[in-house]
Design a protein around this motif. Structure first.
Motif, PDB file in Angstrom:
ATOM      1  N   HIS A  34       0.827  -1.200   0.000  1.00  0.00           N
ATOM      2  CA  HIS A  34       0.000   0.000   0.000  1.00  0.00           C
ATOM      3  C   HIS A  34       0.867   1.259   0.000  1.00  0.00           C
ATOM      4  CE1 HIS A  34      -3.315   2.704   0.605  1.00  0.00           C
ATOM      5  NE2 HIS A  34      -2.731   3.200   1.685  1.00  0.00           N
ATOM      6  N   GLN A  35       1.941   1.237   0.767  1.00  0.00           N
ATOM      7  CA  GLN A  35       2.841   2.396   0.803  1.00  0.00           C
ATOM      8  C   GLN A  35       3.420   2.669  -0.586  1.00  0.00           C
ATOM      9  OE1 GLN A  35       6.701   2.051   2.711  1.00  0.00           O
ATOM     10  NE2 GLN A  35       6.335   3.994   3.779  1.00  0.00           N
ATOM     11  N   ASP A  36       3.863   1.634  -1.272  1.00  0.00           N
ATOM     12  CA  ASP A  36       4.402   1.798  -2.623  1.00  0.00           C
ATOM     13  C   ASP A  36       3.347   2.394  -3.558  1.00  0.00           C
ATOM     14  OD1 ASP A  36       6.809   0.715  -1.796  1.00  0.00           O
ATOM     15  OD2 ASP A  36       6.398  -1.273  -2.628  1.00  0.00           O
ATOM     16  N   TRP A  37       2.133   1.858  -3.501  1.00  0.00           N
ATOM     17  CA  TRP A  37       1.048   2.372  -4.328  1.00  0.00           C
ATOM     18  C   TRP A  37       0.760   3.834  -3.985  1.00  0.00           C
ATOM     19  CZ3 TRP A  37      -3.601   4.566  -3.165  1.00  0.00           C
ATOM     20  CH2 TRP A  37      -4.459   4.779  -4.236  1.00  0.00           C
ATOM     21  N   LEU A  38       0.714   4.127  -2.701  1.00  0.00           N
ATOM     22  CA  LEU A  38       0.398   5.471  -2.228  1.00  0.00           C
ATOM     23  C   LEU A  38       1.441   6.491  -2.675  1.00  0.00           C
ATOM     24  CD1 LEU A  38      -1.680   6.909  -0.363  1.00  0.00           C
ATOM     25  CD2 LEU A  38      -0.090   6.464   1.513  1.00  0.00           C
ATOM     26  N   VAL A  39       2.711   6.147  -2.559  1.00  0.00           N
ATOM     27  CA  VAL A  39       3.778   7.054  -2.992  1.00  0.00           C
ATOM     28  C   VAL A  39       3.648   7.327  -4.488  1.00  0.00           C
ATOM     29  CG1 VAL A  39       6.281   7.232  -3.344  1.00  0.00           C
ATOM     30  CG2 VAL A  39       5.367   6.526  -1.120  1.00  0.00           C
ATOM     31  N   HIS A  40       3.411   6.284  -5.270  1.00  0.00           N
ATOM     32  CA  HIS A  40       3.220   6.461  -6.711  1.00  0.00           C
ATOM     33  C   HIS A  40       2.034   7.393  -6.989  1.00  0.00           C
ATOM     34  CE1 HIS A  40       3.170   5.538 -10.967  1.00  0.00           C
ATOM     35  NE2 HIS A  40       1.883   5.222 -10.859  1.00  0.00           N
ATOM     36  N   PHE A  41       0.923   7.152  -6.304  1.00  0.00           N
ATOM     37  CA  PHE A  41      -0.280   7.973  -6.464  1.00  0.00           C
ATOM     38  C   PHE A  41       0.014   9.435  -6.122  1.00  0.00           C
ATOM     39  CE2 PHE A  41      -4.231   9.798  -4.827  1.00  0.00           C
ATOM     40  CZ  PHE A  41      -5.144   9.443  -5.797  1.00  0.00           C
ATOM     41  N   TYR A  42       0.691   9.667  -4.997  1.00  0.00           N
ATOM     42  CA  TYR A  42       1.012  11.032  -4.571  1.00  0.00           C
ATOM     43  C   TYR A  42       1.976  11.710  -5.548  1.00  0.00           C
ATOM     44  CZ  TYR A  42      -1.285  11.261   0.005  1.00  0.00           C
ATOM     45  OH  TYR A  42      -2.204  11.346   1.012  1.00  0.00           O
ATOM     46  N   LYS A  43       2.936  10.974  -6.040  1.00  0.00           N
ATOM     47  CA  LYS A  43       3.883  11.563  -6.988  1.00  0.00           C
ATOM     48  C   LYS A  43       3.193  11.964  -8.284  1.00  0.00           C
ATOM     49  CE  LYS A  43       8.227   9.625  -5.326  1.00  0.00           C
ATOM     50  NZ  LYS A  43       9.353   8.726  -5.601  1.00  0.00           N
ATOM     51  N   GLN A  44       2.248  11.171  -8.755  1.00  0.00           N
ATOM     52  CA  GLN A  44       1.510  11.500  -9.977  1.00  0.00           C
ATOM     53  C   GLN A  44       0.770  12.827  -9.840  1.00  0.00           C
ATOM     54  OE1 GLN A  44      -0.929   7.935 -10.524  1.00  0.00           O
ATOM     55  NE2 GLN A  44       0.151   7.611 -12.466  1.00  0.00           N
ATOM     56  N   ARG A  45       0.356  13.154  -8.648  1.00  0.00           N
ATOM     57  CA  ARG A  45      -0.428  14.367  -8.422  1.00  0.00           C
ATOM     58  C   ARG A  45       0.398  15.509  -7.836  1.00  0.00           C
ATOM     59  NH1 ARG A  45      -2.910  10.141  -8.956  1.00  0.00           N
ATOM     60  NH2 ARG A  45      -5.011   9.973  -9.735  1.00  0.00           N
ATOM     61  N   GLN A  46       1.708  15.327  -7.800  1.00  0.00           N
ATOM     62  CA  GLN A  46       2.617  16.321  -7.236  1.00  0.00           C
ATOM     63  C   GLN A  46       2.282  16.655  -5.775  1.00  0.00           C
ATOM     64  OE1 GLN A  46       1.364  17.075 -10.641  1.00  0.00           O
ATOM     65  NE2 GLN A  46       3.151  15.839 -11.124  1.00  0.00           N
ATOM     66  N   TRP A  47       1.889  15.632  -5.013  1.00  0.00           N
ATOM     67  CA  TRP A  47       1.609  15.801  -3.588  1.00  0.00           C
ATOM     68  C   TRP A  47       2.770  15.290  -2.733  1.00  0.00           C
ATOM     69  CZ3 TRP A  47      -3.845  13.135  -3.387  1.00  0.00           C
ATOM     70  CH2 TRP A  47      -4.765  13.919  -4.082  1.00  0.00           C
ATOM     71  N   TYR A  48       3.636  14.489  -3.325  1.00  0.00           N
ATOM     72  CA  TYR A  48       4.680  13.830  -2.538  1.00  0.00           C
ATOM     73  C   TYR A  48       5.801  14.783  -2.136  1.00  0.00           C
ATOM     74  CZ  TYR A  48       8.017  10.303  -1.014  1.00  0.00           C
ATOM     75  OH  TYR A  48       8.887   9.565  -0.275  1.00  0.00           O
ATOM     76  N   GLN A  49       6.024  15.828  -2.904  1.00  0.00           N
ATOM     77  CA  GLN A  49       7.181  16.685  -2.689  1.00  0.00           C
ATOM     78  C   GLN A  49       7.070  17.549  -1.434  1.00  0.00           C
ATOM     79  OE1 GLN A  49       4.820  17.387  -4.877  1.00  0.00           O
ATOM     80  NE2 GLN A  49       4.366  19.550  -4.740  1.00  0.00           N
ATOM     81  N   TYR A  50       5.889  17.616  -0.810  1.00  0.00           N
ATOM     82  CA  TYR A  50       5.770  18.428   0.396  1.00  0.00           C
ATOM     83  C   TYR A  50       6.672  17.871   1.496  1.00  0.00           C
ATOM     84  CZ  TYR A  50       1.736  20.466  -1.907  1.00  0.00           C
ATOM     85  OH  TYR A  50       0.917  21.086  -2.804  1.00  0.00           O
ATOM     86  N   SER A  51       7.309  18.769   2.205  1.00  0.00           N
ATOM     87  CA  SER A  51       8.254  18.357   3.247  1.00  0.00           C
ATOM     88  C   SER A  51       7.513  17.669   4.392  1.00  0.00           C
ATOM     89  CB  SER A  51       8.982  19.581   3.792  1.00  0.00           C
ATOM     90  OG  SER A  51       8.107  20.356   4.599  1.00  0.00           O
ATOM     91  N   PRO A  52       8.236  16.870   5.164  1.00  0.00           N
ATOM     92  CA  PRO A  52       7.613  16.249   6.333  1.00  0.00           C
ATOM     93  C   PRO A  52       7.029  17.290   7.301  1.00  0.00           C
ATOM     94  CG  PRO A  52       9.654  15.148   5.833  1.00  0.00           C
ATOM     95  CD  PRO A  52       9.597  16.362   4.942  1.00  0.00           C
ATOM     96  N   PHE A  53       7.632  18.458   7.361  1.00  0.00           N
ATOM     97  CA  PHE A  53       7.108  19.511   8.233  1.00  0.00           C
ATOM     98  C   PHE A  53       5.712  19.940   7.773  1.00  0.00           C
ATOM     99  CE2 PHE A  53       6.886  23.925   9.821  1.00  0.00           C
ATOM    100  CZ  PHE A  53       7.087  23.667  11.170  1.00  0.00           C
ATOM    101  N   ILE A  54       5.524  20.104   6.482  1.00  0.00           N
ATOM    102  CA  ILE A  54       4.198  20.444   5.943  1.00  0.00           C
ATOM    103  C   ILE A  54       3.265  19.253   6.084  1.00  0.00           C
ATOM    104  CG2 ILE A  54       2.936  20.977   3.802  1.00  0.00           C
ATOM    105  CD1 ILE A  54       5.354  22.741   3.025  1.00  0.00           C
ATOM    106  N   ARG A  55       3.791  18.062   5.801  1.00  0.00           N
ATOM    107  CA  ARG A  55       2.971  16.851   5.906  1.00  0.00           C
ATOM    108  C   ARG A  55       2.448  16.668   7.325  1.00  0.00           C
ATOM    109  NH1 ARG A  55       1.162  14.427   2.424  1.00  0.00           N
ATOM    110  NH2 ARG A  55       2.699  15.113   0.937  1.00  0.00           N
ATOM    111  N   LEU A  56       3.219  17.089   8.320  1.00  0.00           N
ATOM    112  CA  LEU A  56       2.764  17.006   9.707  1.00  0.00           C
ATOM    113  C   LEU A  56       1.477  17.808   9.896  1.00  0.00           C
ATOM    114  CD1 LEU A  56       3.210  16.066  12.600  1.00  0.00           C
ATOM    115  CD2 LEU A  56       4.693  18.059  12.923  1.00  0.00           C
ATOM    116  N   ASN A  57       1.351  18.927   9.213  1.00  0.00           N
ATOM    117  CA  ASN A  57       0.106  19.693   9.274  1.00  0.00           C
ATOM    118  C   ASN A  57      -1.048  18.903   8.658  1.00  0.00           C
ATOM    119  OD1 ASN A  57       0.921  22.217  10.525  1.00  0.00           O
ATOM    120  ND2 ASN A  57       2.209  22.441   8.722  1.00  0.00           N
TER     121      ASN A  57
END
Length: 109
Positions: A6-29
């Motif tokens: 699921h993590q592999d699928w999720l990372v791929h999904f997020y990268k396709q939508r340009q959501w993955y590049q957010y920093s962990p600090f932003i992701r914490l929000n």
């Protein structure tokens, strides 16, 4: 499906939508926002919501909403763990090890 798949699928999904590049600090929000939504779902489930903008939900709808919000929290944790190169199974092992060490001397099993 396992967590790693699921993590592999999720990372791929997020990268396709340009959501993955957010920093962990932003992701914490994002994680904090999702935890708030879990809180709201549990409140609705346990004591209800008396808000005119909220439709009345059946028990199955309340359960489905809680599952959705818990899944959103899990997804944020899985994305952050990938950003720090921590495998999901490591999280599970760390959780068990911490609890076993903490409660070993209490005689609880």
């Amino acid at each position: 499906m396992d967590l790693k798949t699921h993590q592999d699928w999720l990372v791929h999904f997020y990268k396709q939508r340009q959501w993955y590049q957010y920093s962990p600090f932003i992701r914490l929000n994002f994680l904090t926002e999702e935890v708030g939504e879990v809180s709201r779902a549990i409140r609705a489930f346990e004591i209800g919501r008396d808000h005119p903008g909220d439709p009345k939900m059946t028990a199955p709808e309340l359960t489905a909403n809680l599952k959705e919000e818990l899944a959103d929290v899990l997804d944020q944790v899985l994305i952050m763990s990938r950003q720090y190169e921590i495998e999901p199974e490591e999280l599970l092992r760390a959780s068990e090890a911490k609890l076993q060490a903490r409660f070993k001397s209490t005689g609880r099993d």
